[in-house]
Design an enzyme around this catalytic site. Structure first.
Site, PDB file in Angstrom:
ATOM      1  N   ARG A   1       0.862  -1.011  -0.029  1.00 48.25           N
ATOM      2  CA  ARG A   1       0.029   0.051   0.062  1.00 48.25           C
ATOM      3  C   ARG A   1       0.895   1.114   0.050  1.00 48.25           C
ATOM      4  O   ARG A   1       1.847   1.148   0.265  1.00 48.25           O
ATOM      5  CB  ARG A   1      -0.956  -0.017   1.136  1.00 48.25           C
ATOM      6  CG  ARG A   1      -2.002  -0.991   1.109  1.00 48.25           C
ATOM      7  CD  ARG A   1      -2.673  -1.074   2.511  1.00 48.25           C
ATOM      8  NE  ARG A   1      -3.392   0.114   2.982  1.00 48.25           N
ATOM      9  CZ  ARG A   1      -4.173   0.480   3.878  1.00 48.25           C
ATOM     10  NH1 ARG A   1      -4.201  -0.502   4.863  1.00 48.25           N
ATOM     11  NH2 ARG A   1      -4.695   1.605   4.172  1.00 48.25           N
ATOM     12  N   HIS A   2       0.558   2.311  -0.311  1.00 45.62           N
ATOM     13  CA  HIS A   2       1.267   3.713  -0.363  1.00 45.62           C
ATOM     14  C   HIS A   2       1.194   4.074   1.084  1.00 45.62           C
ATOM     15  O   HIS A   2       0.729   3.585   1.902  1.00 45.62           O
ATOM     16  CB  HIS A   2       0.303   4.663  -0.917  1.00 45.62           C
ATOM     17  CG  HIS A   2      -1.192   4.837  -0.517  1.00 45.62           C
ATOM     18  ND1 HIS A   2      -1.151   5.465   0.695  1.00 45.62           N
ATOM     19  CD2 HIS A   2      -2.342   4.427  -0.724  1.00 45.62           C
ATOM     20  CE1 HIS A   2      -2.620   5.568   0.873  1.00 45.62           C
ATOM     21  NE2 HIS A   2      -3.040   4.726   0.054  1.00 45.62           N
TER      22      HIS A   2
ATOM     23  N   ASN B   1      -5.359   9.481   4.954  1.00 46.12           N
ATOM     24  CA  ASN B   1      -5.445   8.327   6.013  1.00 46.12           C
ATOM     25  C   ASN B   1      -5.408   9.075   7.428  1.00 46.12           C
ATOM     26  O   ASN B   1      -5.858   8.634   8.358  1.00 46.12           O
ATOM     27  CB  ASN B   1      -3.950   7.487   5.661  1.00 46.12           C
ATOM     28  CG  ASN B   1      -4.316   6.831   4.494  1.00 46.12           C
ATOM     29  OD1 ASN B   1      -3.326   6.640   3.791  1.00 46.12           O
ATOM     30  ND2 ASN B   1      -5.341   6.384   4.039  1.00 46.12           N
TER      31      ASN B   1
ATOM     32  N   ARG C   1      -0.460   9.753  -3.811  1.00 42.89           N
ATOM     33  CA  ARG C   1       0.079   9.060  -2.709  1.00 42.89           C
ATOM     34  C   ARG C   1       0.839   7.802  -3.082  1.00 42.89           C
ATOM     35  O   ARG C   1       1.712   7.322  -2.551  1.00 42.89           O
ATOM     36  CB  ARG C   1      -0.928   8.865  -1.678  1.00 42.89           C
ATOM     37  CG  ARG C   1      -2.101   8.226  -2.304  1.00 42.89           C
ATOM     38  CD  ARG C   1      -3.352   8.109  -1.166  1.00 42.89           C
ATOM     39  NE  ARG C   1      -4.511   7.491  -1.361  1.00 42.89           N
ATOM     40  CZ  ARG C   1      -5.764   7.960  -2.247  1.00 42.89           C
ATOM     41  NH1 ARG C   1      -5.446   9.190  -2.822  1.00 42.89           N
ATOM     42  NH2 ARG C   1      -6.599   7.176  -2.442  1.00 42.89           N
TER      43      ARG C   1
ATOM     44  N   GLU D   1      -7.656   3.787  -6.308  1.00 48.65           N
ATOM     45  CA  GLU D   1      -8.575   3.325  -5.142  1.00 48.65           C
ATOM     46  C   GLU D   1      -9.992   3.364  -5.548  1.00 48.65           C
ATOM     47  O   GLU D   1     -10.251   4.172  -6.703  1.00 48.65           O
ATOM     48  CB  GLU D   1      -8.417   4.024  -4.093  1.00 48.65           C
ATOM     49  CG  GLU D   1      -9.139   3.705  -2.858  1.00 48.65           C
ATOM     50  CD  GLU D   1      -8.624   2.471  -2.030  1.00 48.65           C
ATOM     51  OE1 GLU D   1      -8.833   1.395  -3.062  1.00 48.65           O
ATOM     52  OE2 GLU D   1      -8.007   2.287  -1.131  1.00 48.65           O
TER      53      GLU D   1
ATOM     54  N   HIS E   1      -3.359   0.671  -3.637  1.00 45.76           N
ATOM     55  CA  HIS E   1      -4.387   1.213  -2.471  1.00 45.76           C
ATOM     56  C   HIS E   1      -4.952  -0.129  -1.899  1.00 45.76           C
ATOM     57  O   HIS E   1      -4.803  -1.165  -2.585  1.00 45.76           O
ATOM     58  CB  HIS E   1      -5.321   1.943  -3.119  1.00 45.76           C
ATOM     59  CG  HIS E   1      -4.775   3.136  -3.652  1.00 45.76           C
ATOM     60  ND1 HIS E   1      -4.414   4.393  -3.287  1.00 45.76           N
ATOM     61  CD2 HIS E   1      -4.478   3.123  -5.023  1.00 45.76           C
ATOM     62  CE1 HIS E   1      -3.737   5.149  -4.056  1.00 45.76           C
ATOM     63  NE2 HIS E   1      -3.980   4.403  -5.327  1.00 45.76           N
TER      64      HIS E   1
END
Length: 532
Positions: A348-349, A355, A398, A418, A484
């Site tokens: 994942r980023h 977030n 991201r 995403e 994502h």
């Protein structure tokens, strides 16, 4: 909307006059009925209940595709006979002839089968184009990868939502006759062995056709089927049951590949449990010789049937008489397969600004912690991953920023963006629950099929990831995907053969790298946590 009988009037009752033929007297009138409604579908049922429990039970039976039971069925509603005001049905005395009893169910999006109960469309629309039940039937000598191909097809079809099961004739033999059969059992001159193997082939075929007739969509009949006589028998039975068939033949002319397959997969087979490796390999080689005596490849004599021939693990593909949408999709999928082991890394980023605030979506950049992970990832890739690595990112900031310190070729793919939260973009789940409680409940009820208003569902994400999956299967060099959570859940679930309904709940930790190595009959997984 679809109904078993005439439509209801504006007061929520059915006009009784529409239920009787012209001239019918009251004495000859049909038995009293009531109507059940779910979404846009109404079903007529006899009015012969004794209590509400029976009403709920019959409702579930009438709408069996909704998969509700008495305990999970939402509250039922009915219009008061006098005031015409709709209220929750809590007292059986409120039920009256020709009333409509309705279950209120949230809209779960396009993939929700309760939204279209009278159609047989499943599998995210893929199966909607398939007008007949479908069976893929493998052909080929032992150790040619038929079971590998069968499992791959099944995994792909299940991933895109098509109800698929593999029927392996070898497993029927092991379970019903026993696993410890030497090569003599497969000798074409062994009448007892031939009879026993034919019985197992028919048993698997019977089970396959029975499963298809009871609601299955696509079956895969995994066996050698090396003679035209055997294939003709299968074709005749399937045609009788109106099942479309596609033969999938695997031919391998490279002795090195066959030998590797024998040693990597057959030595672990239950057929050779407890037998020394050299003895097992020798017996299996002799088993192949027995099949070679009668092997008749697909060819001109069977030009009218549908088939695809895979030669030397996809180096050459021959397609014959392939019809309809789903077989064409599977052929496209098969064109990308190979057996070369290669790792796929996923992460994942790093933590984004959104977030850190528990907000959905948008295109925010990384926080300081997210940037720290990007540095850690760049250093880890430099010291742990090969020089021929390619990095795939989404088009979102991201994801791109997380890969910025990796000095390898990069490919930016919008397909990896995403899941689109639609009008919920920029909100927290707490805000959604407060401002849009119906949407919050709908998502909680079915995360797989729920679609955000003006956004996407997991079903939609899987469909747009299909080209990415095909490319991943085609790649022979290492890939690192920086994407994502929803995206990686879907891809991870394919390689690990995780059930569709579990995809939205697959744990995918932040600041962690997942290493996947696809093998002939599975996938190895390792994890590396780079930042706590």
């Amino acid at each position: 909307f679809p109904m078993d009988v005439a439509a209801a009037d504006s007061d929520g009752e059915v006009d009784q006059s529409l239920l009787d033929s012209p001239g019918t007297t009251h004495a000859k009138r049909a038995p009293l009925v009531i109507f059940f409604k779910l979404r846009d579908t109404i079903k007529k049922v006899p009015f012969d209940f004794e209590d509400l429990k029976e009403v709920r039970k019959t409702f579930c039976e009438k709408f069996s595709q909704s998969k509700f039971d008495v305990d999970t069925l939402p509250p039922l509603y009915i219009k008061d006979k006098g005031s015409k005001i709709q209220h929750e049905l809590e007292d059986f005395k409120d039920v009256y002839p020709y009333c409509i009893i309705e279950a209120r169910v949230p809209n779960l999006g396009e993939g929700d089968t309760t939204n279209d109960l009278d159609r047989n469309e499943v599998g995210f629309g893929y199966y909607a184009f398939q007008r007949r039940k479908l069976a893929f039937i493998t052909v080929g000598l032992p150790a040619r990868g038929k079971s590998y191909i069968s499992r791959k097809i099944a995994r792909y079809l299940k991933w895109v939502g098509v109800n698929t099961v593999v029927f392996n004739v070898g497993n029927y033999r092991r379970e019903r006759i026993g696993a410890s059969q030497t090569h003599d059992f497969f000798d074409p001159s062994n009448e007892m062995g031939n009879r026993a193997r034919l019985h197992m082939a028919i048993a698997a075929l019977d089970d396959m056709l029975n499963w298809l007739n009871k609601g299955g969509n696509v079956a895969i009949y995994d066996a050698t089927n090396t003679t035209r006589e055997r294939r003709a028998m299968l074709e005749k039975r399937c045609n009788r049951e109106n099942v479309q068939i596609v033969f999938v033949e695997s031919i391998c002319n490279d002795p090195a590949i066959v030998e590797r397959n024998v040693k990597e997969t057959k030595l672990s087979s239950p057929d050779y449990k407890g037998l020394a490796a050299d003895s097992a390999v020798e017996d299996f080689r002799r088993r192949i010789k027995e099949y070679e005596k009668v092997y008749q490849p697909l060819g001109e004599q069977e030009a009218d049937i549908s088939y695809v021939k895979l030669i030397d693990v996809g180096k050459q593909i021959i397609i014959n008489n392939i019809e309809s949408y789903l077989p064409s999709r599977v052929v496209h999928f098969l064109m990308n397969l190979h057996v070369h082991p290669r790792p796929i890394w996923m992460t994942r980023h790093g933590q984004s600004e959104y977030n850190s605030q528990d907000l959905l979506g948008r295109d925010s950049g990384l926080t300081a912690k997210g940037d720290e992970y990007a540095h850690e990832l760049g250093d880890w890739v430099l010291t742990h991953l090969p020089d021929n690595l390619t990095v795939w990112t989404s088009s979102l900031e991201r994801s791109i920023q997380t890969a910025q310190y990796i000095n390898h070729p990069k490919v930016k793919l919008r397909n990896l963006d995403e899941i689109d939260a639609g009008i919920c973009d920029g909100m927290t789940y707490v805000q959604i629950a407060e401002k849009m409680p119906a949407e919050f409940e709908a998502r909680a009820a079915n995360k797989l099929k729920y679609r955000y208003p003006h956004g996407e569902s997991y079903v939609d994400v899987i469909q747009r990831l299909e080209p990415v999956l095909f490319e991943l299967e085609r790649q022979r060099t290492p890939i690192l995907i920086v994407a994502h959570q929803a995206i990686l859940r879907c891809l991870y679930a394919y390689f690990l053969d995780i059930d569709l309904t579990e995809i939205p709940y697959v744990p995918f930790q932040m600041h962690t790298v997942y290493e996947l190595t696809p093998r002939a009959y599975g996938c190895e997984v390792k994890t590396y946590q780079l930042l706590k």
